[in-house]
Design a protein around this motif. Structure first.
Motif, PDB file in Angstrom:
ATOM      1  N   GLU A  92      35.000   9.513  28.286  1.00  0.00           N
ATOM      2  CA  GLU A  92      36.265   8.845  27.969  1.00  0.00           C
ATOM      3  C   GLU A  92      36.835   9.361  26.645  1.00  0.00           C
ATOM      4  O   GLU A  92      38.030   9.619  26.519  1.00  0.00           O
ATOM      5  N   LYS A  93      35.971   9.559  25.668  1.00  0.00           N
ATOM      6  CA  LYS A  93      36.407  10.094  24.369  1.00  0.00           C
ATOM      7  C   LYS A  93      36.962  11.504  24.548  1.00  0.00           C
ATOM      8  O   LYS A  93      38.013  11.854  23.991  1.00  0.00           O
ATOM      9  N   GLN A  94      36.267  12.332  25.353  1.00  0.00           N
ATOM     10  CA  GLN A  94      36.735  13.691  25.590  1.00  0.00           C
ATOM     11  C   GLN A  94      38.073  13.694  26.319  1.00  0.00           C
ATOM     12  O   GLN A  94      38.949  14.505  26.008  1.00  0.00           O
ATOM     13  N   PHE A  98      41.462  15.313  25.111  1.00  0.00           N
ATOM     14  CA  PHE A  98      42.146  16.261  25.992  1.00  0.00           C
ATOM     15  C   PHE A  98      43.602  15.849  26.208  1.00  0.00           C
ATOM     16  O   PHE A  98      44.496  16.697  26.231  1.00  0.00           O
ATOM     17  N   GLU A  99      43.843  14.554  26.363  1.00  0.00           N
ATOM     18  CA  GLU A  99      45.214  14.064  26.542  1.00  0.00           C
ATOM     19  C   GLU A  99      46.070  14.387  25.315  1.00  0.00           C
ATOM     20  O   GLU A  99      47.241  14.745  25.441  1.00  0.00           O
ATOM     21  N   VAL A 100      45.479  14.278  24.123  1.00  0.00           N
ATOM     22  CA  VAL A 100      46.211  14.618  22.893  1.00  0.00           C
ATOM     23  C   VAL A 100      46.571  16.108  22.896  1.00  0.00           C
ATOM     24  O   VAL A 100      47.709  16.488  22.599  1.00  0.00           O
ATOM     25  N   VAL A 101      45.616  16.955  23.266  1.00  0.00           N
ATOM     26  CA  VAL A 101      45.863  18.402  23.313  1.00  0.00           C
ATOM     27  C   VAL A 101      46.926  18.717  24.354  1.00  0.00           C
ATOM     28  O   VAL A 101      47.845  19.512  24.115  1.00  0.00           O
ATOM     29  N   VAL A 102      46.850  18.081  25.517  1.00  0.00           N
ATOM     30  CA  VAL A 102      47.822  18.324  26.589  1.00  0.00           C
ATOM     31  C   VAL A 102      49.215  17.897  26.119  1.00  0.00           C
ATOM     32  O   VAL A 102      50.211  18.592  26.375  1.00  0.00           O
TER      33      VAL A 102
END
Length: 130
Positions: A92-94, A98-102
Motif C-alpha cells: 500500500e505504501k509503494q 507510485f501514485e505520486v510519481v504517476v
C-alpha cells in the motif's frame, strides 16, 4: 365413703387434666412435626434448585472452556496473518508512492503536450512578418 367420693371427682379432674395435657402435647407435637416437614420440604426444594443451577453453570463452564480454545486458535491463525498484513501495508505504501510519481509524470506529459502543440501550431501557422 365420703373420702372415696371425694377422691373420685379429684381423680376425674386429674384424668381430664391429663387428657387435656395429652391433647395439648399431641397438638404441639403435630404442629412441630408439620413445621419440621415444611422446613424439610423447603430444604429438599432448595437442594433440587441447587442441583439444577449447578448443572446449568457446568454447561456455562463447558461453553466458556470451548470459547477459550476457539480464541486461542484464532490467535494462532491471526499470528500467521501478521506477516501478510505487513506485506499488504508495504504494498500500500509503494502504491501511494507510485501514485505520486504517476501524478508528477502526468503533469510533465501535459506540459510537454502543450509545448509540442504550441510548436506545432507555430509551424503550421507562422506569425505574420511585417
Amino acid at each position: 365413703m365420703d373420702g372415696a367420693n371425694n377422691g373420685e371427682p379429684q381423680n376425674q379432674k386429674r384424668d381430664e387434666l391429663t387428657e387435656s395435657l395429652n391433647d395439648l402435647f399431641s397438638s404441639i407435637s403435630t404442629m412441630i412435626k408439620s413445621e419440621l416437614q415444611g422446613t424439610n420440604n423447603q430444604l429438599e426444594l432448595l437442594e433440587k434448585m441447587n442441583v439444577r443451577v449447578a448443572e446449568e453453570y457446568k454447561g456455562y463452564g463447558d461453553l466458556a472452556s470451548g470459547l477459550r480454545v476457539f480464541v486461542e486458535q484464532l490467535k494462532c491463525k491471526s499470528g500467521s496473518f501478521n506477516e501478510y498484513v505487513e506485506q499488504i501495508d508495504a504494498i500500500e505504501k509503494q502504491v501511494t508512492e507510485f501514485e505520486v510519481v504517476v501524478s508528477m509524470l502526468d503533469k510533465y506529459v501535459c506540459l510537454l503536450e502543450s509545448r509540442v502543440q504550441s510548436v506545432y501550431q507555430t509551424r503550421l501557422h507562422p506569425p505574420p512578418n511585417n
